[in-house]
Design a protein around this motif. Structure first.
Motif, short mmCIF file in Angstrom:
data_model
loop_
_atom_site.label_atom_id
_atom_site.label_comp_id
_atom_site.label_asym_id
_atom_site.label_seq_id
_atom_site.Cartn_x
_atom_site.Cartn_y
_atom_site.Cartn_z
N PRO A 68 0.83 -1.21 0.00
CA PRO A 68 0.00 0.00 0.00
C PRO A 68 0.87 1.26 0.00
CG PRO A 68 -0.01 -1.04 2.16
CD PRO A 68 0.77 -1.94 1.26
N ARG A 69 0.30 2.33 -0.58
CA ARG A 69 1.03 3.61 -0.53
C ARG A 69 1.06 4.09 0.91
NH1 ARG A 69 -1.75 7.04 -5.12
NH2 ARG A 69 -3.41 5.68 -4.53
N PRO A 70 2.05 4.87 1.25
CA PRO A 70 2.10 5.35 2.64
C PRO A 70 0.80 6.05 3.02
CG PRO A 70 4.04 6.03 1.39
CD PRO A 70 3.11 5.41 0.41
N PHE A 71 0.34 5.81 4.20
CA PHE A 71 -0.90 6.46 4.65
C PHE A 71 -0.77 6.83 6.12
CE2 PHE A 71 -1.24 1.92 5.20
CZ PHE A 71 -1.74 1.77 6.48
N ARG A 72 -1.59 7.78 6.48
CA ARG A 72 -1.55 8.23 7.87
C ARG A 72 -2.48 7.35 8.69
NH1 ARG A 72 -4.16 12.15 10.78
NH2 ARG A 72 -5.53 12.61 9.02
N THR A 73 -1.95 6.72 9.72
CA THR A 73 -2.81 5.84 10.52
C THR A 73 -3.64 6.67 11.51
OG1 THR A 73 -2.82 4.19 12.28
CG2 THR A 73 -0.76 5.34 11.94
N ARG A 74 -4.86 6.21 11.69
CA ARG A 74 -5.72 6.92 12.65
C ARG A 74 -6.05 6.01 13.83
NH1 ARG A 74 -10.53 9.16 9.19
NH2 ARG A 74 -10.08 7.38 7.90
N LEU A 75 -5.19 4.98 14.04
CA LEU A 75 -5.49 4.00 15.10
C LEU A 75 -4.97 4.44 16.47
CD1 LEU A 75 -4.96 0.70 13.14
CD2 LEU A 75 -7.11 1.68 13.91
N GLY A 76 -4.25 5.53 16.50
CA GLY A 76 -3.81 6.09 17.78
C GLY A 76 -3.00 5.11 18.62
N GLY A 77 -2.08 4.41 18.02
CA GLY A 77 -1.21 3.51 18.78
C GLY A 77 -1.77 2.12 18.97
N LEU A 78 -2.95 1.85 18.40
CA LEU A 78 -3.55 0.52 18.57
C LEU A 78 -3.18 -0.42 17.42
CD1 LEU A 78 -7.09 1.53 19.85
CD2 LEU A 78 -5.23 0.52 21.16
N GLU A 79 -2.20 -0.02 16.61
CA GLU A 79 -1.83 -0.85 15.47
C GLU A 79 -1.33 -2.21 15.94
OE1 GLU A 79 -0.59 2.09 16.14
OE2 GLU A 79 -1.02 3.43 14.47
N ARG A 80 -1.60 -3.23 15.13
CA ARG A 80 -1.10 -4.57 15.45
C ARG A 80 0.42 -4.55 15.38
NH1 ARG A 80 -0.49 -8.19 11.69
NH2 ARG A 80 -1.99 -7.22 10.29
N GLN A 81 1.04 -5.22 16.33
CA GLN A 81 2.50 -5.18 16.40
C GLN A 81 3.13 -6.38 15.68
OE1 GLN A 81 4.07 -2.53 17.59
NE2 GLN A 81 2.06 -1.65 18.03
N GLY A 82 2.53 -7.54 15.82
CA GLY A 82 3.17 -8.73 15.25
C GLY A 82 2.39 -9.27 14.06
N ALA A 83 2.83 -10.43 13.55
CA ALA A 83 2.12 -11.07 12.43
C ALA A 83 0.77 -11.56 12.92
CB ALA A 83 2.95 -12.24 11.91
N ILE A 84 -0.18 -11.63 12.01
CA ILE A 84 -1.54 -12.00 12.42
C ILE A 84 -1.66 -13.50 12.65
CG2 ILE A 84 -2.49 -12.33 10.09
CD1 ILE A 84 -4.95 -10.77 11.07
#
Ligand SMILES: Cc1ncc(COP(=O)(O)O)c(C=O)c1O
Length: 520
Positions: free
Chosen positions: A52-68
């Motif tokens: 994906p093209r770079p995008f601004r995340t709006r998850l406020g630090g809740l992004e997944r850290q590891g592989a799913i």
């Protein structure tokens, strides 16, 4: 004796004593299948997606850290996995499925075609009402058919299964009683009822009071009257009942229930036996759920999807769950809130409108059969069950000799002294390529075997099935207990520990500890 029935009766039992070991563990073209996680080849993927093209995340630090942790598989692996799994499944599309109380009948393909029309399949439940006029008209037409067939003035379409319909009905009854300022505490449920009935009553906070059956397999009217006191909220009766019998004192039952100020709930899951012949409203019923997935032939089993609309008498209609579809000045309107005419509604039982796909299929089924065709459905369902009753009456032991409705009930007297249980007998059917009938239900009969052939089986198919059961009954009489106790001998799996499966189910795959370490 035909070649076919000779093949059945001359089973080469001696060959089966020696287990066939194969190099692969597969048997014939039945292929063993590992769990999809066990087939993981890391890095494999069925699709090539661009980064994906770079995008601004709006998850406020809740992004997944590891592989799913999804397994890596190529497209052919995925296709084979699910195809092999599907081949392990026995379905009504594979053969006769005589599971009593489940109405496993053919689902016409026309219904599938119509349910896939983009105007029904691709709409979103949050679309503005003005853009889904066709879908709402379909829901309204379905409601019209169901009201006509039941004779009831209102129908709540949103419940997502029979048991959910029961919940809707008993909650509506409770709301109606509370509206009268009454708090009643008991619900009467005949002993032969489907387990969902007492479960529903208990879930709604009622004490469940069982009503015994009489020797004819029907509700004991005297025992019912004895229990009908002023604390009874409702009777939950199944008609035709789970013994496959019509409750022939139903008018007296309704009168007694109403005289006690209670409501008459009917479990209408067996409506296919009477559809087009009897209107439940004329029997004095106040509230009844219908299993669209049984009576009106929408595919079911394996957990759904089902659909359990509830027909309501005028006294219960104000309490029907939201949303309501009403005819307003501008056409069909949705009432989504507890206000105005829906002030007393019990609230929402399900997101959005219910199972739209099931609605389309059920209406397609009704309209393609027509009123006369639906009546024929009931007649054929009853005819087929009675064909088996007469063919098998001398070989298996009939629980009740009377003419039955859509299903025929046997008990285990024919197995007495043979050292063979109902379970053993049912498992032997698997070796013959048949899904077993329902066993040990209803509870009012010892070692019950409940057979529901449904109206879509041909006479030839029923004759074959009867021949197999007769041959098995002859094997019982000849003392061939070993054959039954070892069954199923030919299925990919032998007998499972059903108690452990129910009490200690393994529902989650966990990787071998060595794999976890390797991945770190
Ligand atoms: C008599 C009866 N009542 C209730 C139900 C419950 O219906 P569901 O499985 O859709 O919840 C069934 C299911 O087949 C049934 O046979």
């Amino acid at each position: 004796m035909s070649d076919w029935s000779r093949a059945v009766s001359n089973h080469p039992a001696e060959d089966l004593a020696t287990p066939v070991n194969t190099i692969t563990g597969n048997r014939g073209l039945q292929i063993e299948e590992k769990l999809i996680f066990e087939q993981d080849s890391p890095g494999h993927c069925g699709v090539d997606l661009v980064d994906p093209r770079p995008f601004r995340t709006r998850l406020g630090g809740l992004e997944r850290q590891g592989a799913i942790g999804l397994p890596g598989l190529s497209e052919p692996q995925v296709v084979r996995h699910f195809t092999r799994l599907s081949q392990k499944n026995y379905a009504i599309d594979s053969g006769l499925y005589p599971l009593g109380s489940c109405t496993m009948k053919h689902n016409p393909r026309l219904n599938e075609k119509l349910a896939r029309l983009p105007g029904f399949a691709d709409i979103h439940p949050l679309q503005p009402v003005s853009t889904v006029a066709g879908a709402l008209a379909l829901i309204d037409t379905l409601a019209h058919w169901l009201k006509t067939l039941t004779g009831m003035p209102a129908i709540a379409l949103s419940p997502g299964a029979g048991a959910h319909g029961e919940l809707c009905g008993i909650m509506s009854i409770r709301a109606a009683l509370e509206g009268r300022g009454e708090r009643r505490s008991r619900v009467l449920v005949p002993e032969s009822a489907h387990g969902t009935n007492p479960a529903t009553a208990a879930a709604c906070g009622y004490a469940v009071d069982p009503v015994p059956a009489n020797p004819q397999g029907r509700v004991d009217l005297g025992a019912l009257k004895d229990r009908l006191r002023t604390d009874v909220a409702a009777l939950m009766l199944t008609n035709p009942n789970t013994c496959g019998l019509f409750e022939n004192e139903i008018l007296e039952i309704a009168a007694a229930v109403h005289a006690a100020g209670a409501f008459f709930y009917c479990d209408g899951a067996n409506f296919n036996a009477i559809v087009g012949r009897v209107r439940p409203a004329d029997l004095g019923i106040d509230c009844m759920h219908l299993n669209l997935h049984k009576t009106f032939s929408t595919p079911h089993g394996g957990g759904g999807p089902g659909s359990g609309p509830v027909a309501l008498a005028a006294s219960l209609a104000p309490f029907a769950p939201l949303p309501w579809l009403v005819h307003g000045a501008g056409g069909l309107e949705l009432v989504e809130h507890k206000s105005g005419p829906a002030e007393h509604a019990i609230g929402r039982l399900k997101g959005f409108h219910g199972q739209m796909g099931m609605f389309v299929r059920a209406l397609a089924y009704m309209m393609s059969h027509g009123a006369d065709g639906l009546r024929q459905v009931a007649e054929d369902a009853v005819l087929n069950a009675n064909y088996l009753r007469v063919r098998l009456g001398a070989d298996l032991s009939l629980a009740f000799p009377d003419r039955c409705m859509h299903e025929v009930l046997f008990d285990d007297r024919f197995l007495k002294d043979a050292g063979i249980s109902t379970l053993d007998f049912a498992k032997a059917l698997i070796d013959e390529g048949y899904h077993p009938m329902t066993i040990y239900f209803p509870l009012v009969v010892h070692g019950a075997l409940l057979i529901e052939p449904t109206e879509t089986e041909s006479k030839a198919s029923l004759a074959q099935f009867a021949a197999v059961l007769k041959a098995l009954a002859a094997a019982v009489r000849s003392g061939d207990a070993a054959r039954f106790r070892a069954a199923p001998r030919l299925a990919p799996r032998r007998r499972l520990d059903e108690t452990a499966a129910a009490r200690k189910p393994v529902l989650r795959w966990r990787p071998e500890p060595s794999r976890v370490l390797a991945a770190q």
